[in-house]
Design an enzyme around this catalytic site. Structure first.
Site, PDB file in Angstrom:
ATOM      1  N   HIS A   1      40.819  52.359  32.891  1.00 41.70           N
ATOM      2  CA  HIS A   1      40.072  51.175  33.376  1.00 41.70           C
ATOM      3  C   HIS A   1      40.007  50.079  32.311  1.00 41.70           C
ATOM      4  CE1 HIS A   1      36.420  49.401  35.669  1.00 41.70           C
ATOM      5  NE2 HIS A   1      36.806  48.550  34.736  1.00 41.70           N
TER       6      HIS A   1
ATOM      7  N   HIS B   1      39.846  44.509  30.126  1.00 43.26           N
ATOM      8  CA  HIS B   1      40.896  45.425  30.593  1.00 43.26           C
ATOM      9  C   HIS B   1      42.164  45.239  29.748  1.00 43.26           C
ATOM     10  CE1 HIS B   1      39.082  45.391  34.997  1.00 43.26           C
ATOM     11  NE2 HIS B   1      38.265  45.908  34.098  1.00 43.26           N
TER      12      HIS B   1
ATOM     13  N   GLU C   1      28.697  45.213  36.915  1.00 43.72           N
ATOM     14  CA  GLU C   1      28.511  46.139  35.791  1.00 43.72           C
ATOM     15  C   GLU C   1      27.210  45.863  35.030  1.00 43.72           C
ATOM     16  OE1 GLU C   1      30.362  48.549  35.781  1.00 43.72           O
ATOM     17  OE2 GLU C   1      32.417  48.019  36.325  1.00 43.72           O
TER      18      GLU C   1
ATOM     19  N   GLU D   1      43.888  48.725   9.226  1.00 42.00           N
ATOM     20  CA  GLU D   1      42.756  47.799   9.337  1.00 42.00           C
ATOM     21  C   GLU D   1      41.630  48.390  10.203  1.00 42.00           C
ATOM     22  OE1 GLU D   1      41.625  43.758   8.220  1.00 42.00           O
ATOM     23  OE2 GLU D   1      43.070  45.215   7.540  1.00 42.00           O
TER      24      GLU D   1
ATOM     25  N   HIS E   1      33.066  43.582  28.245  1.00 45.71           N
ATOM     26  CA  HIS E   1      33.941  44.544  28.925  1.00 45.71           C
ATOM     27  C   HIS E   1      35.230  43.841  29.295  1.00 45.71           C
ATOM     28  CE1 HIS E   1      35.603  47.353  31.754  1.00 45.71           C
ATOM     29  NE2 HIS E   1      35.342  46.588  32.807  1.00 45.71           N
TER      30      HIS E   1
HETATM   31  P1  13P Z   1      32.743  42.114  38.146  1.00 46.05           P
HETATM   32  O1  13P Z   1      33.638  41.088  38.773  1.00 46.05           O
HETATM   33  O2  13P Z   1      31.654  42.563  39.057  1.00 46.05           O
HETATM   34  O3  13P Z   1      32.229  41.653  36.806  1.00 46.05           O
HETATM   35  O4  13P Z   1      33.632  43.414  37.881  1.00 46.05           O
HETATM   36  C1  13P Z   1      34.790  43.337  37.112  1.00 46.05           C
HETATM   37  C2  13P Z   1      35.130  44.625  36.462  1.00 46.05           C
HETATM   38  O5  13P Z   1      35.877  44.637  35.507  1.00 46.05           O
HETATM   39  C3  13P Z   1      34.565  45.877  36.984  1.00 46.05           C
HETATM   40  O6  13P Z   1      34.696  46.917  36.079  1.00 46.05           O
HETATM   41 ZN    ZN Z   2      36.366  46.563  34.590  1.00 47.37          ZN
END
Ligand code: 13P
Ligand code: ZN
Length: 257
Positions: free
Chosen positions: A235, A166, A141, A194, A164
């Site tokens: 995602h 999840h 990414e 909040e 980033h």
């Molecule tokens: P990477 O392992 O390449 O960082 O990817 C993880 C991910 O969350 C892709 O969106």
């Molecule tokens: Zn991801």
């Protein structure tokens, strides 16, 4: 040549052994690196980083570079071309998680699971100057991170971090909620008072699309112009900030709501 077409070349060539610095504090012991590693750990403990899910980047300050450069590889990796030049980031150095690395493993072996990349003086390509031990490469990414940094720097000259992850609840919310940034934000604000204080600019939502591409990087950067949090439907989420705590805290708040 594609963004990661040269990855194999980087892998094949490997990177040189770390410079045997005779003095100074090892990269792993630098305060910003320790904080970065702790953030990776904390994110995994929150349940945001299953397997290799998620990644992070930190734009190094001049003093960070100064204290680390004695440990940079004598022979950095070869330059890898970016899809398009990012002139605003020319010469910048980033601490970045490795592609495929598991966040829960970062603290066990930082030099293998994270690394430092530098951009050339036209912002057209990057190379590895430290870390990614054993042939690793920066996160897939990287385009979203670098373009995100440019976008946020235009809004906030202090911005240093793009993260980033999840997070379960935010991803679930994208399965049941209208994917409209204004409505999504208003629901978060309503759920947790909040959030209005922490996220006054709200969150922007992108519909699902293939990750790891330059296209999603362009769209994420566009959404970063007006918000510090960008949700990728089905995602995960991106957040940014002047510090690691700022970026992490934004995700914490949105996820809790
Ligand atoms: P990477 O392992 O390449 O960082 O990817 C993880 C991910 O969350 C892709 O969106
Ligand atoms: Zn991801």
């Amino acid at each position: 040549m594609g963004f990661f077409d040269s990855a194999q070349e980087v892998l094949d060539k490997g990177v040189s052994a770390a410079k045997g610095a005779v003095s100074g504090v090892a990269v792993e012991q630098q305060s910003f690196v320790k904080q970065f590693v702790r953030m990776c750990d904390d994110g995994w403990r929150q349940g945001w980083h299953e397997r290799n899910g998620g990644n992070a980047s930190y734009r190094m300050a001049p003093e960070d570079v100064q204290s680390c450069k004695g440990f940079f590889y004598d022979t950095p990796s070869s330059w890898v071309a970016l899809p398009s030049p990012l002139l605003n980031l020319a010469g910048e150095k980033f601490l970045v998680t490795a592609a495929g690395s598991h966040m829960r493993n970062v603290s066990l072996d930082p030099a293998a699971n994270i690394g430092i990349v530098e951009l050339d003086d036209t912002g057209s390509s990057w190379r590895i100057v430290w870390g990614f031990k054993g042939g690793g490469v920066p996160t897939s990414e990287l385009p979203s991170h670098l373009m995100g940094h440019i976008s946020r720097l235009a809004a906030d000259a202090e911005n240093r971090v793009v993260m980033h992850s999840h997070p379960t609840n935010l991803i679930a919310m994208t399965c049941v909620h209208e994917l409209d940034s204004r409505e999504f934000t208003r629901t978060l604000w309503r759920m947790n008072n909040e959030c209005i204080m922490v996220l006054p600019d709200g969150v922007n939502v992108l519909p699902w699309q293939l990750c790891g591409t330059s296209d999603i990087g362009v769209e994420t950067a566009r959404e970063f112009k007006t918000a510090r949090v960008v949700v990728w439907a089905h995602h995960g989420v991106y957040a940014c900030g002047a510090s690691l705590d700022d970026a992490f805290g934004l995700i914490e708040s949105a996820e809790k709501a």
